[in-house]
Design an enzyme around this catalytic site. Sequence first.
Site, short mmCIF file in Angstrom:
data_model
loop_
_atom_site.label_atom_id
_atom_site.label_comp_id
_atom_site.label_asym_id
_atom_site.label_seq_id
_atom_site.Cartn_x
_atom_site.Cartn_y
_atom_site.Cartn_z
N ILE A 9 0.71 -1.45 -0.06
CA ILE A 9 0.42 0.07 -0.13
C ILE A 9 0.53 1.63 0.08
O ILE A 9 0.57 2.70 -0.54
CB ILE A 9 -0.87 -0.05 1.03
CG1 ILE A 9 -1.91 0.83 1.10
CG2 ILE A 9 -0.80 0.02 2.69
CD1 ILE A 9 -3.66 0.42 1.71
N VAL A 31 1.02 -3.67 8.19
CA VAL A 31 1.11 -2.59 7.30
C VAL A 31 1.01 -1.09 8.12
O VAL A 31 2.09 0.44 7.07
CB VAL A 31 -0.25 -2.61 7.11
CG1 VAL A 31 -1.52 -1.94 8.11
CG2 VAL A 31 -0.48 -1.26 5.83
N ASP A 32 1.14 -0.78 9.40
CA ASP A 32 1.36 0.17 10.33
C ASP A 32 2.77 0.46 10.39
O ASP A 32 3.32 1.81 9.59
CB ASP A 32 1.21 -0.15 11.82
CG ASP A 32 0.77 1.39 13.12
OD1 ASP A 32 0.54 1.04 13.41
OD2 ASP A 32 1.14 2.24 11.81
N SER A 115 -7.30 -4.89 11.27
CA SER A 115 -7.37 -5.96 12.29
C SER A 115 -7.52 -7.12 11.04
O SER A 115 -7.60 -8.51 12.30
CB SER A 115 -9.28 -5.73 12.22
OG SER A 115 -9.37 -4.74 12.71
N1 APR Z 1 0.87 -3.07 2.22
C1 APR Z 1 -0.68 -3.68 2.48
N2 APR Z 1 -1.17 -4.69 3.18
C2 APR Z 1 -0.27 -4.93 3.86
C3 APR Z 1 1.49 -4.97 4.10
C4 APR Z 1 1.36 -3.44 3.23
N3 APR Z 1 3.11 -3.02 3.22
N4 APR Z 1 2.01 -5.08 5.41
C5 APR Z 1 0.54 -5.90 5.74
N5 APR Z 1 -0.50 -5.52 5.16
C6 APR Z 1 -1.87 -6.72 5.50
C7 APR Z 1 -1.77 -7.58 6.42
O1 APR Z 1 -0.87 -8.60 5.14
C8 APR Z 1 -3.22 -7.81 6.84
O2 APR Z 1 -4.17 -8.24 5.56
O3 APR Z 1 -2.38 -5.33 6.26
C9 APR Z 1 -3.15 -6.56 7.31
C10 APR Z 1 -3.74 -5.30 8.34
O4 APR Z 1 -2.83 -6.70 9.39
P1 APR Z 1 -2.26 -6.07 10.20
O5 APR Z 1 -1.20 -4.58 9.67
O6 APR Z 1 -1.47 -6.76 11.35
O7 APR Z 1 -3.01 -4.63 11.10
P2 APR Z 1 -4.50 -5.01 12.12
O8 APR Z 1 -4.59 -6.61 12.13
O9 APR Z 1 -4.95 -4.70 12.12
O10 APR Z 1 -3.31 -5.34 13.51
C11 APR Z 1 -3.17 -3.13 13.94
O11 APR Z 1 -0.66 -4.18 14.43
O12 APR Z 1 1.03 -3.32 13.61
C12 APR Z 1 -0.09 -3.52 14.81
O13 APR Z 1 0.75 -1.20 15.22
C13 APR Z 1 -0.08 -1.49 14.93
O14 APR Z 1 -0.86 -2.97 16.54
C14 APR Z 1 -1.63 -2.58 14.92
C15 APR Z 1 -1.93 -3.78 14.86
#
Ligand code: APR
Length: 162
Positions: A9, A31-32, A115
């Site tokens: 993304i 993704v964060d 999530s």
């Molecule tokens: N681009 C697009 N999607 C991504 C990327 C990227 N670079 N990296 C990861 N993802 C996807 C993951 O594969 C998943 O499908 O983003 C989706 C959400 O996963 P997470 O990033 O783990 O987010 P979430 O499940 O909402 O958890 C949030 O994780 O990183 C920490 O600080 C954040 O505490 C928060 C928690």
Amino acid sequence: MIQVVREDITRLHVDAIVNAANSRLSGGGGVDGAIHRAAGPRLAAACGQLGGCPTGQAVITGGFDLPARWVIHTVGPVWTGGQAGEADLLASCYCTSCQLALAHDVRTIAFPAISTGVYGYPKAEAARIALNCLRDYQPKFERIVICCFSDADRDLYESLLD
Ligand code: APR
């Protein structure tokens, strides 16, 4: 239109990308982490000025070193079995992010699968909730991109879109 892609993304040339953040806006993995790495340290500084974000809500910052002009940080629910209002909170993430984007004249926006990573939300149910909301907002945007990070996720969203 709603477009499903398999992409990082942080590489998308859209007006706004949505970040799956935590309520402290402190950055993290997934993704964060990718967004903070790509945006550079000014993103963490901007987030630090905002005082956090409740689950289900969204806040907006600049995109800094990202191609996107804006980052909308939304905080998804942690999946705990589905009896704690997770579905409504996840829907709220998508809807409030769209509302915030529209308030900033955003025309093209990209969402990750909020999530469904660290927070453990079942992917198919999360996709259904996401599409329910995004279909309602579709006419207000030039383009809504669902940015998946695996072929399986992309196939799931495409199957639900058909
Ligand atoms: N681009 C697009 N999607 C991504 C990327 C990227 N670079 N990296 C990861 N993802 C996807 C993951 O594969 C998943 O499908 O983003 C989706 C959400 O996963 P997470 O990033 O783990 O987010 P979430 O499940 O909402 O958890 C949030 O994780 O990183 C920490 O600080 C954040 O505490 C928060 C928690």
